[in-house]
Design an enzyme around this catalytic site. Sequence first.
Site, short mmCIF file in Angstrom:
data_model
loop_
_atom_site.label_atom_id
_atom_site.label_comp_id
_atom_site.label_asym_id
_atom_site.label_seq_id
_atom_site.Cartn_x
_atom_site.Cartn_y
_atom_site.Cartn_z
N HIS A 286 5.18 6.76 -4.85
CA HIS A 286 5.37 7.45 -3.59
C HIS A 286 5.06 6.55 -2.40
O HIS A 286 5.86 6.42 -1.47
CB HIS A 286 4.49 8.69 -3.54
CG HIS A 286 4.64 9.50 -2.29
ND1 HIS A 286 5.63 10.44 -2.13
CD2 HIS A 286 3.94 9.49 -1.12
CE1 HIS A 286 5.54 10.98 -0.94
NE2 HIS A 286 4.51 10.43 -0.30
N HIS A 301 5.98 3.32 2.36
CA HIS A 301 5.14 2.77 3.42
C HIS A 301 4.83 1.29 3.17
O HIS A 301 3.71 0.85 3.43
CB HIS A 301 3.83 3.55 3.51
CG HIS A 301 4.00 5.00 3.85
ND1 HIS A 301 4.39 5.42 5.10
CD2 HIS A 301 3.87 6.12 3.10
CE1 HIS A 301 4.47 6.74 5.11
NE2 HIS A 301 4.17 7.19 3.91
N LYS A 344 14.40 8.70 7.06
CA LYS A 344 12.94 8.73 7.21
C LYS A 344 12.65 8.84 8.70
O LYS A 344 12.93 7.93 9.47
CB LYS A 344 12.31 7.46 6.64
CG LYS A 344 10.79 7.41 6.76
CD LYS A 344 10.09 8.37 5.82
CE LYS A 344 8.58 8.16 5.84
NZ LYS A 344 7.88 9.09 4.94
#
Length: 411
Positions: A286, A301, A344
């Site tokens: 994730h 990220h 995003k």
Amino acid sequence: MRACIPLVLAVLCSLAWAGKMESCASRCNEKFNRDAACQCDRRCLRHGNCCEDYEHLCTEDHKESEPLPQPEEETEEALTSNLYSAPTSCQGRCYEAFDKHHQCHCNARCQEFGNCCKDFESLCSDHEGFSHSSDAITKEEIQSISEKIYRADTNKAQKEDIILNSQNCISPSETRDQRDRCPKPLFTYVNEKLFSKPTYAAFINLLNNYQRATGHGEHFSAQELAEQDTFLREIMKTAVMKELYSFLHHQNRYGSEQEFIDDLKNMWFGLYSRGNEEGDSSGFEHVFSGEVKKGKVTGFHNWIRFYLEEKEGLVDYYSHIYDGPWDSYPDVLAMQFNWDGYYKEVGSAFIGSSPEFEFALYSLCFIARPGKVCQLSLGGYPLAVRTYTWDKSTYGNGKKHIATAYIVSSA
């Protein structure tokens, strides 16, 4: 580099413009909604599925806040989260948050209420002046160790290793229209010799081991499992991870380096289900690799992943709402982008950091401030990281996986 606006304000403002089912605006403390992309009920902090503006809109004090008291009524989601049996020991649970579904407790006030597990004193009492409590690690200690980790990152990119073209800085309210305001890629140049360093190479080998769509179970080959071990082995050789382990060992969190490594592997690589199929996600997938759920990018990220996908034409950089104050790497950027057809809206990431640096800071925050805001200091600048625990399944004796970790604010 300079901030367009403070990142925490940018993130919150942009989320306020999001669609109703992606924000807690007018939804605070509503019942669980299976059709919503994120939740605003009182259990969402426990289950790690709150909308990103939940704390800002639905709690009085969103900095390092405790989960709200849980209502008595059960929801379908709450029942799912309790399919595992409640632990009866404090092994691996010392000073965890109160959970009314547990038969006995290991939090800081269990002795006051007389509901401690029988082995609380033997496992969780202070030893040589240190406590296992997450609250025993002070904000000042976290900031001090984060500065040490920052200084120890000798594998980070140098200024000449990366040329960024951040282009347009937009206001948060503009993120919802999903317009590409940057005709050129974010990365003009990256010195790929960085990627030959052992920790970078081991990290990159992991990125293609996942299916990005939730709801599809992950099944690892023997080689892919070995790559997880290789990554952990390589990062543990670095000064960054040695600093982190030394700190946590001194805090009496881990008795040996092997215990620390085993816990990192479980919390980051242990599989759980975000979708309909068992074992379709993990903290590592994730946060670092990225996922797609309900038509939107979640997680993702990491700057290395971004660069490699952009190089292949799979990522289209749209804009940014924040550019950090650091004049060297690592820096921070909060950006908008399209990942092979999926958007995003706000994705914060370190830029130019080594894999071990990000892994260390996120791990530090998850261990010291699980499910809370973690206040760091990097090169004299404040920075906050938010983590969430995954509460629908556990490993060991009640320990929790990482649901997500990301940068939420900076000066």
